[in-house]
Write a protein that holds these residues in place. Structure first.
Motif, PDB file in Angstrom:
ATOM      1  N   SER A 127       0.858  -1.182   0.000  1.00 54.73           N
ATOM      2  CA  SER A 127       0.000   0.000   0.000  1.00 54.73           C
ATOM      3  C   SER A 127       0.897   1.237   0.000  1.00 54.73           C
ATOM      4  CB  SER A 127      -0.868  -0.037   1.246  1.00 54.73           C
ATOM      5  OG  SER A 127      -1.262   1.258   1.602  1.00 54.73           O
ATOM      6  N   ASP A 128       0.476   2.279  -0.703  1.00 60.82           N
ATOM      7  CA  ASP A 128       1.301   3.486  -0.677  1.00 60.82           C
ATOM      8  C   ASP A 128       0.768   4.470   0.366  1.00 60.82           C
ATOM      9  OD1 ASP A 128      -0.997   4.092  -1.953  1.00 60.82           O
ATOM     10  OD2 ASP A 128      -0.057   4.868  -3.792  1.00 60.82           O
ATOM     11  N   LYS A 129      -0.161   3.968   1.214  1.00 56.94           N
ATOM     12  CA  LYS A 129      -0.693   4.798   2.279  1.00 56.94           C
ATOM     13  C   LYS A 129       0.444   5.186   3.222  1.00 56.94           C
ATOM     14  CE  LYS A 129      -4.336   3.870   5.209  1.00 56.94           C
ATOM     15  NZ  LYS A 129      -5.465   3.049   5.618  1.00 56.94           N
ATOM     16  N   ARG A 130       0.533   6.461   3.552  1.00 53.77           N
ATOM     17  CA  ARG A 130       1.605   6.919   4.415  1.00 53.77           C
ATOM     18  C   ARG A 130       1.343   6.445   5.853  1.00 53.77           C
ATOM     19  NH1 ARG A 130       4.605  11.929   5.907  1.00 53.77           N
ATOM     20  NH2 ARG A 130       2.775  12.997   6.721  1.00 53.77           N
ATOM     21  N   GLU A 131       2.344   5.854   6.459  1.00 52.92           N
ATOM     22  CA  GLU A 131       2.169   5.496   7.865  1.00 52.92           C
ATOM     23  C   GLU A 131       3.458   5.734   8.643  1.00 52.92           C
ATOM     24  OE1 GLU A 131       0.786   1.354   7.488  1.00 52.92           O
ATOM     25  OE2 GLU A 131       2.792   0.711   8.107  1.00 52.92           O
ATOM     26  N   PHE A 132       3.291   5.861   9.965  1.00 50.86           N
ATOM     27  CA  PHE A 132       4.409   6.159  10.853  1.00 50.86           C
ATOM     28  C   PHE A 132       4.340   5.172  12.009  1.00 50.86           C
ATOM     29  CE2 PHE A 132       6.603   8.185  14.313  1.00 50.86           C
ATOM     30  CZ  PHE A 132       7.655   8.865  13.715  1.00 50.86           C
ATOM     31  N   ARG A 133       5.370   4.318  12.090  1.00 51.26           N
ATOM     32  CA  ARG A 133       5.334   3.245  13.089  1.00 51.26           C
ATOM     33  C   ARG A 133       6.217   3.590  14.302  1.00 51.26           C
ATOM     34  NH1 ARG A 133       5.486   1.142   8.080  1.00 51.26           N
ATOM     35  NH2 ARG A 133       7.761   1.026   8.121  1.00 51.26           N
ATOM     36  N   VAL A 134       5.653   3.384  15.462  1.00 43.72           N
ATOM     37  CA  VAL A 134       6.367   3.704  16.702  1.00 43.72           C
ATOM     38  C   VAL A 134       6.508   2.440  17.539  1.00 43.72           C
ATOM     39  CG1 VAL A 134       6.396   5.097  18.804  1.00 43.72           C
ATOM     40  CG2 VAL A 134       5.385   6.029  16.704  1.00 43.72           C
TER      41      VAL A 134
END
Lengths: 111, 459
Positions: free
Chosen positions: B2-9
């Motif tokens: 997926s090219d959905k932007r995500e930010f993993r913490v």
């Protein structure tokens, strides 16, 4: 039929909400029991005052929190966490009087 | 893909030093996080730690946790953010944690740029704000006086995201922050990269307790947060645990007065429009959180001041006659001790009896009347708080010896009223502190200055 709250609640607990308050959570086993308790106002200001031997001014909030099927209330601490005469720094063992709550249930089903 | 932007913490553990399974941490690293963060503090252990400048967590385990986190962060160029260093986040706590980081960097031959952000607020600054009417008490807290400020040993303010963002923009590989709003440590980098502030903070609010919000909950396990444009996902990193709507919503209640409105630096999170959705067996997605800025930007001040010295003595009673009369016996002993010391100007203080088996846990709030206590034995902790250490020692010692040999009415056992488990029977516990400041203060410039250090040798 008189029913004990531990038959319909899965969590009953207390804990500091900062050093000057203790907050109490009652999480019900089902949305139905949560709604029933809200509707009948079972966790009333009057009940809290009686169970904890405090006057109403010590009750800082009573909140019905639907996402967790929970009723919570917060008391001003008798003594701030850690001050002289204090008995429970984390406030995690003040829940016991709630375990004795009994209420009139219309159609009691053990869930 | 997926090219959905995500930010993993990757949240390592509920409090730095509580530990986590290495497998969970490695599973978290395999999810290629953009940030590794941890909250290192709490006011829960009481005022002593802020007041004395000591940590309530153990050095060896803080070092163990940090070694995993910083090694992984440095070798993968993932920023590591540590908030409320040393448990309370004052200067001595920050120095303690910084020393641990320098030590582990040397042992592991790591080199990186570190930003340190103290959160101490000078007494002068607090007094000026107090005089200018820029300080307000939180609910249930006393009005602040000059004495409260002047007598405090440490005063810190909870920083928001801004100083952490500044440090990350400055290129810090590791950010070591003093007292910080717990969610800010997890949210700062995401907000800097343009993600929604409300969702980032709400995700941080849950991640700061790591796996406590999962079921079964644990304060010593990792958790992953995945921030998206319009929601966030909570993912367990241990196959034994799962996030459920119930566990996640339940956690929102934890240690909060009003779970719909969560105040923090500069504003509050509004959860009234929140939705929790179970997206698969182990993961929950949260949407609808709003952030409402307050008219003025307030930060929370915390301070502790010394109020005396404590000495305690631990003993037990197994005598049914004494147990049945314990209230009046303790009152009479207290009166006798008071009459003996009232003429001494050098022995000022108070004695408290903690009677376990009767009302040791709830004190005057105990609903079971002491007349109906049916324990076959009681633990009695004599607590003396004196103006000086010597006064506390004297008060404790005299109370202990008086109670030991007190000839109460109806006594049959005349050789001694107490069973002591230890010799020496009395323990000096040092300085007693109380929370002197728990107030909101209007934000000022330069409250949280960022300083950069090179740790290890530069490449």
């Amino acid at each position: 039929m008189l029913v004990n709250i531990t038959d319909v609640a899965r969590v009953i607990r207390s804990k500091n909400s900062g050093p000057f308050e203790i907050t109490f959570d009652i999480m019900f086993k089902s949305p139905q029991w949560f709604e029933y308790f809200c509707e009948k106002d079972i966790i009333s200001r009057e009940l809290i005052c009686r169970l904890y031997n405090v006057d109403e001014t010590k009750i800082l909030a009573i909140v019905h929190f639907k996402p967790a099927n929970a009723i919570k209330f917060t008391l001003k601490r008798r003594i701030p966490s850690g001050s002289p005469g204090e008995t429970d720094i984390y406030g995690a063992q003040q829940h016991a009087p709630l375990l004795g709550i009994e209420f009139e249930a219309p159609e009691y089903e053990k869930t | 893909m997926s090219d959905k932007r995500e930010f993993r913490v990757l949240s390592a553990t509920a409090i730095l030093g509580y530990g986590f399974p290495e497998e969970s941490f490695e599973r978290g690293m395999s999810r290629k996080p953009h940030l590794i963060a941890v909250d290192a503090g709490s006011t829960d252990p009481g005022p002593y730690y802020l007041g004395s400048g000591k940590s309530f967590t153990d050095r060896a385990f803080v070092k163990r946790d940090l070694t995993h986190m910083i090694k992984a962060g440095v070798s993968n160029s993932i920023p590591v953010v540590i908030g409320t260093a040393g448990g309370s986040g004052a200067k001595s706590h920050l120095d303690w944690c910084r020393e641990i980081i320098e030590e582990l960097a040397e042992e592991n031959k790591l080199s990186f740029k570190m930003a340190v952000i103290p959160a101490d607020i000078s007494k002068e600054r607090v007094l000026n704000a107090l005089n200018a009417g820029k300080i307000i008490p939180l609910a249930g807290v006393h009005e602040l006086t000059h004495d409260h400020v002047v007598q405090s040993t440490n005063i810190v303010a909870q920083m928001g995201m801004e100083p952490i963002i500044e440090a990350l923009k400055g290129g810090a590989q590791v950010v070591l922050a003093g007292r910080a709003y717990d969610p800010a440590n997890f949210a700062a980098l995401a907000v800097m990269e343009g993600f929604d502030e409300a969702l980032a903070l709400h995700m941080g609010k849950i991640l700061e307790c790591a796996a406590i919000a999962a079921t079964p909950g644990s304060g010593a396990d990792c958790a992953l947060g995945i921030l998206e444009e319009d929601g966030f996902i909570l993912e367990p990193l241990n196959p034994k645990r799962k996030f459920t709507c119930e566990s996640t919503a339940a956690h929102t209640l934890y240690e909060k007065t009003d779970p719909y409105h969560l105040p923090g630096p500069g504003g509050e999170l509004d959860l009234t429009g929140c939705n929790f959705t179970q997206i698969d067996e182990n993961r929950v997605r949260v949407t609808g959180t709003r952030h409402v800025p307050t008219e003025k930007y307030y930060v929370k001040l915390e301070g502790a001041r010394p109020i005396g010295y404590r000495t305690v003595s631990i003993a037990g009673s197994r005598d049914p006659i004494m147990i049945s009369r314990i209230d009046s016996i303790l009152n009479e002993v207290n009166e006798q001790v008071e009459s003996m010391i009232s003429k001494r100007s050098d022995v000022n203080g108070s004695v408290y009896y903690h009677v376990y088996g009767k009302n040791g846990v709830m004190g005057p709030l105990e609903p079971i009347p002491s007349s109906s206590v049916s324990s076959h034995e009681l633990a009695i902790i004599i607590e003396a708080i004196g103006e000086t250490k010597a006064a506390a020692d004297t008060l404790c010692s005299v109370s202990r010896s008086t109670l030991l040999h007190y000839g109460y009415e109806g006594r049959i056992s005349t050789a001694g009223n107490l069973a002591f488990p230890f010799s020496p029977s009395d323990i000096s516990m040092g300085t007693v502190y109380e929370f002197s400041i728990y107030h909101l203060m209007e934000m000022e410039n330069d409250m949280f200055p960022v300083t950069y250090f090179q740790v290890g040798k530069e490449d």
